[in-house]
Design a protein around this motif. Structure first.
Motif, PDB file in Angstrom:
ATOM      1  N   UNK A 300       0.837  -1.213   0.000  1.00 55.94           N
ATOM      2  CA  UNK A 300       0.000   0.000   0.000  1.00 55.94           C
ATOM      3  C   UNK A 300       0.871   1.263   0.000  1.00 55.94           C
ATOM      4  N   UNK A 301       1.973   1.218   0.739  1.00 58.15           N
ATOM      5  CA  UNK A 301       2.882   2.371   0.759  1.00 58.15           C
ATOM      6  C   UNK A 301       3.420   2.618  -0.657  1.00 58.15           C
ATOM      7  N   UNK A 302       3.848   1.551  -1.335  1.00 55.34           N
ATOM      8  CA  UNK A 302       4.390   1.707  -2.699  1.00 55.34           C
ATOM      9  C   UNK A 302       3.359   2.338  -3.615  1.00 55.34           C
ATOM     10  N   UNK A 303       2.138   1.833  -3.539  1.00 61.70           N
ATOM     11  CA  UNK A 303       1.064   2.338  -4.398  1.00 61.70           C
ATOM     12  C   UNK A 303       0.752   3.804  -4.092  1.00 61.70           C
ATOM     13  N   UNK A 304       0.748   4.117  -2.807  1.00 60.24           N
ATOM     14  CA  UNK A 304       0.389   5.483  -2.397  1.00 60.24           C
ATOM     15  C   UNK A 304       1.441   6.481  -2.872  1.00 60.24           C
ATOM     16  N   UNK A 305       2.714   6.073  -2.801  1.00 56.80           N
ATOM     17  CA  UNK A 305       3.795   6.979  -3.221  1.00 56.80           C
ATOM     18  C   UNK A 305       3.682   7.340  -4.695  1.00 56.80           C
ATOM     19  N   UNK A 306       3.089   6.446  -5.483  1.00 58.20           N
ATOM     20  CA  UNK A 306       3.023   6.679  -6.931  1.00 58.20           C
ATOM     21  C   UNK A 306       1.883   7.611  -7.338  1.00 58.20           C
ATOM     22  N   UNK A 307       0.967   7.906  -6.429  1.00 60.36           N
ATOM     23  CA  UNK A 307      -0.203   8.723  -6.808  1.00 60.36           C
ATOM     24  C   UNK A 307       0.236  10.171  -7.063  1.00 60.36           C
ATOM     25  N   UNK A 308       0.023  10.635  -8.292  1.00 62.82           N
ATOM     26  CA  UNK A 308       0.470  11.986  -8.620  1.00 62.82           C
ATOM     27  C   UNK A 308      -0.590  13.013  -8.209  1.00 62.82           C
ATOM     28  N   UNK A 309      -0.157  13.973  -7.407  1.00 62.04           N
ATOM     29  CA  UNK A 309      -1.058  15.031  -6.948  1.00 62.04           C
ATOM     30  C   UNK A 309      -0.986  16.188  -7.947  1.00 62.04           C
ATOM     31  N   UNK A 310      -2.120  16.794  -8.287  1.00 58.89           N
ATOM     32  CA  UNK A 310      -2.067  17.922  -9.217  1.00 58.89           C
ATOM     33  C   UNK A 310      -3.446  18.434  -9.590  1.00 58.89           C
ATOM     34  N   UNK A 311      -3.462  19.352 -10.540  1.00 61.92           N
ATOM     35  CA  UNK A 311      -4.706  19.921 -11.047  1.00 61.92           C
ATOM     36  C   UNK A 311      -5.509  18.807 -11.739  1.00 61.92           C
ATOM     37  N   UNK A 312      -6.785  18.725 -11.405  1.00 60.82           N
ATOM     38  CA  UNK A 312      -7.624  17.662 -11.952  1.00 60.82           C
ATOM     39  C   UNK A 312      -7.735  17.685 -13.465  1.00 60.82           C
ATOM     40  N   UNK A 358       1.078  25.981  -5.057  1.00 58.67           N
ATOM     41  CA  UNK A 358       0.958  27.099  -4.112  1.00 58.67           C
ATOM     42  C   UNK A 358      -0.451  27.657  -3.956  1.00 58.67           C
ATOM     43  N   UNK A 359      -1.210  27.695  -5.053  1.00 57.55           N
ATOM     44  CA  UNK A 359      -2.522  28.358  -4.976  1.00 57.55           C
ATOM     45  C   UNK A 359      -3.685  27.400  -4.693  1.00 57.55           C
ATOM     46  N   UNK A 360      -3.407  26.094  -4.742  1.00 56.83           N
ATOM     47  CA  UNK A 360      -4.496  25.132  -4.555  1.00 56.83           C
ATOM     48  C   UNK A 360      -4.472  24.498  -3.175  1.00 56.83           C
ATOM     49  N   UNK A 361      -5.544  23.730  -2.875  1.00 54.82           N
ATOM     50  CA  UNK A 361      -5.686  23.118  -1.541  1.00 54.82           C
ATOM     51  C   UNK A 361      -5.129  21.698  -1.537  1.00 54.82           C
ATOM     52  N   UNK A 362      -3.878  21.551  -1.957  1.00 54.26           N
ATOM     53  CA  UNK A 362      -3.329  20.203  -2.129  1.00 54.26           C
ATOM     54  C   UNK A 362      -2.817  19.626  -0.810  1.00 54.26           C
ATOM     55  N   UNK A 363      -2.869  18.284  -0.734  1.00 57.04           N
ATOM     56  CA  UNK A 363      -2.343  17.570   0.430  1.00 57.04           C
ATOM     57  C   UNK A 363      -1.895  16.188  -0.059  1.00 57.04           C
ATOM     58  N   UNK A 364      -0.763  15.726   0.426  1.00 57.31           N
ATOM     59  CA  UNK A 364      -0.245  14.442  -0.048  1.00 57.31           C
ATOM     60  C   UNK A 364      -1.063  13.275   0.516  1.00 57.31           C
ATOM     61  N   UNK A 365      -1.229  12.218  -0.290  1.00 56.64           N
ATOM     62  CA  UNK A 365      -1.898  11.025   0.256  1.00 56.64           C
ATOM     63  C   UNK A 365      -1.067  10.470   1.409  1.00 56.64           C
ATOM     64  N   UNK A 366      -1.755  10.136   2.487  1.00 58.12           N
ATOM     65  CA  UNK A 366      -1.074   9.893   3.765  1.00 58.12           C
ATOM     66  C   UNK A 366      -1.513   8.572   4.388  1.00 58.12           C
TER      67      UNK A 366
END
Ligand code: NAD
Length: 483
Positions: A300-312, A358-366
């Motif tokens: 699960x950790x490996x999979x979670x690390x791969x999730x790219x956070x960004x603009x939808x 910087x301008x969005x409400x982003x948060x890393x999968x945790x």
């Protein structure tokens, strides 16, 4: 500027005030909407009330025909609507398409039920007497929806309400009203008579409460937070109105030592991080058997690390921003509370860094472990991308911990053992239990929480009981016929 729909017309608020809808990924203004008032509610409910008698008298087949046209329009316009939903809500555009398809599927489901609505006949109540059970629409219904799945959750309400012959006033969330308005315009375009379906925008504390309190509104279908549901239920109680409340959840997922681990890991990742964790049915507590704990957590950790956070709107993005900064702060506070009480972060736990964030409400999968059972993450709903993980020794322990929650919406178990699966299905205190399945909602099955996750059901054939009055009739022969 977007406008409300009352009596089939696009209108501004009587007071003329407006408010901005902002993109959670960039902070930019997407559009403005009217800031409605109690006067607008009066107009919308008036339109719905006036439209009710004719709509209640419209044959089911005709109502279904209009719903089928809506489905065709939704499928045709999906490509235009999906980016709008992403811009106002934040979700990845592929998830916006999925939500719009879900809506079309739901409306199609209710159109199909149009040929299957039944009442009843009871023979020989007494000599010569029989009974009938009539099914009648209720009247004007309010549909109050949240921002996380604004259009599909609306579909769960207006689909059955309209098919049953009710008229409706929809109240979307202030931060995600735009796609809802566009979808309602499609219903008008499909031929729904003016006033049958209306939408008003504005603050829940003003417009939402005025709707709930309006004497002509006979039923409230509400999806949102448990505390708001409590308020809606209390207000509705003053006039003994019917309510269906779909509220918060803290769904447990139990993975036994005989489970298909790869599928379970995938279900945990999708179940927690879909829609950036902002789903009532998201997996919010994970209980792993000791024997598979290390292997499962590693995967699960490996999979979670791969999730790219960004603009939808970026096709590579897997996790968009949280819908609002307040929502992000709440998740941050829940994670900080867990850390302060001894929890350990395995991955994530912060905002992502870089100019694009910087301008969005982003948060890393945790992912977190060692979260104490009295921490906020264990006792409250976590409405964002953070998942606490616990180790359990037996199924009894897992079920006991799973049930230690004020919520009871969904739940899931992964095992190849039928006896374990059956035990979990019997004992988990929830409205839904998935066995070896990702948490997917089916229109065919009734859905609705127990405990503080809500009252009443949506979906399934059961939902019609929540949008129709059941009336008993006794028919006795005329005196001359009894001789
Ligand atoms: P919310 O309760 O803040 O708002 C929901 C809707 O209610 C919005 O349209 C809002 O404007 C309106 N509202 C607010 N105050 C009101 C009042 N006093 N009277 C009448 N209406 C009022 O919820 P949210 O933050 O938009 O949504 C997130 C919550 O919804 C989470 O708790 C989530 O679990 C829950 N939810 C539940 C389900 C389910 O099916 N059980 C599905 C999705 C979301």
């Amino acid at each position: 500027m977007a406008q409300m729909v009352i009596h089939g017309e696009l209108v501004n608020s009587v007071g003329g005030a407006t408010e901005e809808v902002r993109n959670p990924a960039t902070g930019e203004v997407v559009d403005t909407v009217p800031r409605g008032t109690a006067q607008d509610v009066e107009q919308a409910v008036g339109a719905a009330k006036a439209a009710f008698p004719a709509w209640a008298d419209t044959p089911f087949a005709r109502r279904a025909e209009i719903l089928y046209k809506v489905v065709a329009l939704l499928r045709e316009r999906e490509k235009d609507l999906a980016p709008l939903l992403t811009k106002e809500q934040g979700k990845q555009v592929r998830e916006s398409v999925l939500e719009l398809r879900r809506l079309a599927h739901t409306i199609e489901h209710y159109a199909g039920m149009g040929k299957n609505v039944r009442g009843g006949y009871v023979p020989l109540l007494d000599k010569g007497k029989y009974g009938m059970i009539l099914k009648r629409p209720i009247g004007v219904c309010a549909s109050i929806v949240p921002w996380n799945f604004p259009v599909s959750l609306m579909g769960n309400k207006i689909g059955p309400a309209l098919l049953a012959g009710n008229t409706v006033v929809v109240k979307p969330a202030t931060t995600a009203p735009l796609t809802v308005i566009e979808v309602i315009r499609l219903f008008v375009e499909a031929g729904l008579p003016p006033g049958v379906l209306n939408v008003i925008t504005g603050p829940g504390s003003v417009v939402g409460e005025a709707l709930v309190k309006h004497p002509a509104v006979r039923k409230i279908g509400f999806t949102g937070a448990t505390d708001t549901g409590r308020r809606v239920m209390a207000l509705a109680a003053e006039q003994i109105k019917r309510v269906t409340l779909e509220l918060g959840g803290s769904d447990p997922m139990i993975v036994c030592d005989d489970a298909d681990l790869d599928h379970a890991v995938s279900a945990a990742a999708v179940g927690r991080f879909f829609n950036c964790g902002q789903a009532c049915l998201a997996i919010k507590r994970l209980y792993l058997f000791e024997g598979i704990y290390d292997q499962f957590v590693g995967k699960l950790v490996e999979r979670t690390k791969k999730l790219k956070v960004g603009n939808g709107l970026d096709p590579d993005t897997r996790l968009g921003p949280l819908h609002t900064d307040a929502q992000r702060r709440e998740v941050e506070e829940q994670v900080q509370d867990a850390i302060a009480r001894g929890a350990k972060i395995l991955v994530g736990g912060t905002r992502p860094e870089g100019p694009e964030y910087e301008k969005g409400n982003f948060y890393l999968p945790t992912l977190l472990v060692n979260v104490p059972e009295d921490a906020r993450m264990a006792t409250e709903e976590v409405f964002g991308p953070a998942l606490p993980i616990w180790k359990v020794k037996t199924l009894d322990e897992a079920i006991e911990k799973a049930n230690q929650s004020i919520y009871g919406l969904g739940s899931s178990i992964w095992t190849r053992d039928l006896a374990r699966a059956n035990l979990a299905a019997e004992r988990l205190e929830a409205g839904y239990t998935w066995i070896n399945s990702a948490q997917i909602i089916y229109d065919e099955l009734p859905f609705g929480g127990v405990k503080q996750s809500g009252v009443g059901k949506e979906h399934g054939s059961e939902v019609l009981d929540y949008y129709m009055e059941t009336k008993a009739v006794v028919v006795a022969p005329a005196p001359e016929q009894t001789k």
